[in-house]
Structure formats: structure tokens, C-alpha cells
Design an enzyme around this catalytic site. Structure first.
Site, PDB file in Angstrom:
ATOM      1  N   HIS A 149       0.841  -1.204   0.000  1.00 17.50           N
ATOM      2  CA  HIS A 149       0.000   0.000   0.000  1.00 17.50           C
ATOM      3  C   HIS A 149       0.878   1.257   0.000  1.00 17.50           C
ATOM      4  CE1 HIS A 149      -3.649   2.336   1.527  1.00 17.50           C
ATOM      5  NE2 HIS A 149      -2.655   3.179   1.679  1.00 17.50           N
ATOM      6  N   GLU A 150       1.885   1.289   0.894  1.00 20.55           N
ATOM      7  CA  GLU A 150       2.715   2.499   1.011  1.00 20.55           C
ATOM      8  C   GLU A 150       3.593   2.686  -0.226  1.00 20.55           C
ATOM      9  OE1 GLU A 150       1.779   4.533   3.096  1.00 20.55           O
ATOM     10  OE2 GLU A 150       0.611   3.097   4.274  1.00 20.55           O
ATOM     11  N   HIS A 153       1.954   4.294  -3.160  1.00 24.95           N
ATOM     12  CA  HIS A 153       1.873   5.762  -3.110  1.00 24.95           C
ATOM     13  C   HIS A 153       3.050   6.409  -3.850  1.00 24.95           C
ATOM     14  CE1 HIS A 153      -1.556   6.735  -0.576  1.00 24.95           C
ATOM     15  NE2 HIS A 153      -1.181   5.883   0.362  1.00 24.95           N
TER      16      HIS A 153
HETATM   17 NI    NI Z   1      -2.473   5.285   1.921  1.00 28.19          NI
END
Ligand code: NI
Length: 191
Positions: A149-150, A153
Site C-alpha cells: 500500500h505504502e 503511493h
Molecule cells: Ni495510503
């Protein structure tokens, strides 16, 4: 140190590809990392990427607490499910399996929503700490999920873009109702 404003879905900084950090030990990197940690903790997040505070650099912070690890795995593998507060600069991910698993995610840049997102269940990641030390770890389960998830980004990707079924994108405030409606029917106990 400062708690920074968090960019929300729709801001271009969340859609761009973040730049590699030339010197992870530079004083301005240390200051940025401190702000990221303070902002993440204040917002009660499991992780934060630099673009989320309008800083387009390849830096993520995250933690995977032991209470998120499944109980049924053996001790050695359980270790892969947890991570202390970790700072990764210029991270790289190598998938160790093609197996994916759906799990609920939220994002500080997509406030109020939750989505069920398929993620690869095991990976190896590498990166550099703000002290210039190399980190290499195997991650599974929630730990692998938060890293994916990170790191997404850093490539301008938000979790709804990873979803297969947008009927599973819901408001956090409706999660209880949604789960109740989708729970497998409970056996009647007439005893
Ligand atoms: Ni996030």
C-alpha cells in the site's frame, strides 16, 4: 518536528511518481522523516508515504503490530507478519508468490472509506534507513499488505485502483452494517 497536512485523493501530488532520495542521511531527509512519523502517529495510521504530505520523494514509514498477525502460523513465520516502526528510503519490492488475498484497507488520503483489496501475500523488500543502513526483510500478511500500500503511493497509485470489485468500497461508518449483511449465516442455536 511538525504534524503536516495530509494530501487527499484528487491532489496531483498523489498521482505522480516520487523521486529517488539521493542522500538518505541528509539532514533535510531526517527532518522530513520525523515529520512523517509524527503525522502518521497523530492520524493513527499504519503507514505513510512522503507524497501524502506533499513531498514527492521515495520514502515510506509503517508499522505492522503483532496483534495483526494470524494466530495459526508457526513462530518463525509469525515473525514475517510483524514490523516495528520502520522507515524505508528508496524501497524495492520482490514478490515471493503469485498468491493474493483480499483484506480491508483504509488510507489517510482517502478519509472515511474502506475497501477490500487483493494483495500479494509474501514479498521481500529492501531499502535504506535514515542512518544509511540497508534493510532487507521478508514480509507476509498484513506486513506485506502495508508495504505494498505504502510503496504504491510512491508510484501514484491509491488502493481503490487495486480493487477488483467496487461494491466493496464502503464508508467506514457502514463497515459494521456491511459485515453483518455479508457474514455467513450463523447456525441457529436453539439449545
Ligand atoms: Ni495510503
Amino acid at each position: 518536528m511538525a504534524i503536516r497536512k495530509i494530501a487527499r485523493m484528487g491532489h496531483p501530488v498523489l498521482r505522480g511518481v516520487a523521486k529517488p532520495v539521493p542522500d538518505p542521511t541528509a539532514p533535510e531527509v531526517q527532518a522530513l522523516v520525523r515529520d512523517m512519523i509524527e503525522t502518521m502517529i497523530d492520524a493513527n495510521g499504519a503507514g505513510l508515504a512522503a507524497p501524502q504530505i506533499y513531498e514527492p520523494w521515495r520514502i515510506v514509514v509503517f508499522q505492522a503490530p503483532p496483534e495483526r498477525a494470524p494466530e495459526e502460523v508457526d513462530e518463525e513465520e509469525a515473525f514475517d507478519h510483524t514490523a516495528p516502526l520502520t522507515v524505508l528510503i528508496n524501497p524495492e519490492i520482490e514478490f515471493l508468490t503469485e498468491e493474493t488475498e483480499k483484506g480491508w484497507e483504509g488510507c489517510l488520503s482517502v478519509p472515511g472509506l474502506r475497501g477490500s483489496v487483493p494483495r500479494v501475500t509474501a514479498l521481500r523488500y529492501r531499502g535504506v534507513t535514515p542512518k544509511g543502513e540497508r534493510i532487507e526483510r521478508v514480509a507476509r500478511g498484513f506486513h506485506a499488505r502495508v508495504v505494498q500500500h505504502e510503496c504504491d503511493h510512491l508510484d501514484g497509485i491509491l488502493y481503490p485502483q487495486r480493487m477488483e470489485d467496487l461494491t466493496e468500497l464502503i464508508f467506514e461508518s457502514e463497515a459494521r452494517v456491511w459485515l453483518a449483511a455479508h457474514a455467513p449465516a450463523k447456525e441457529q442455536d436453539n439449545g
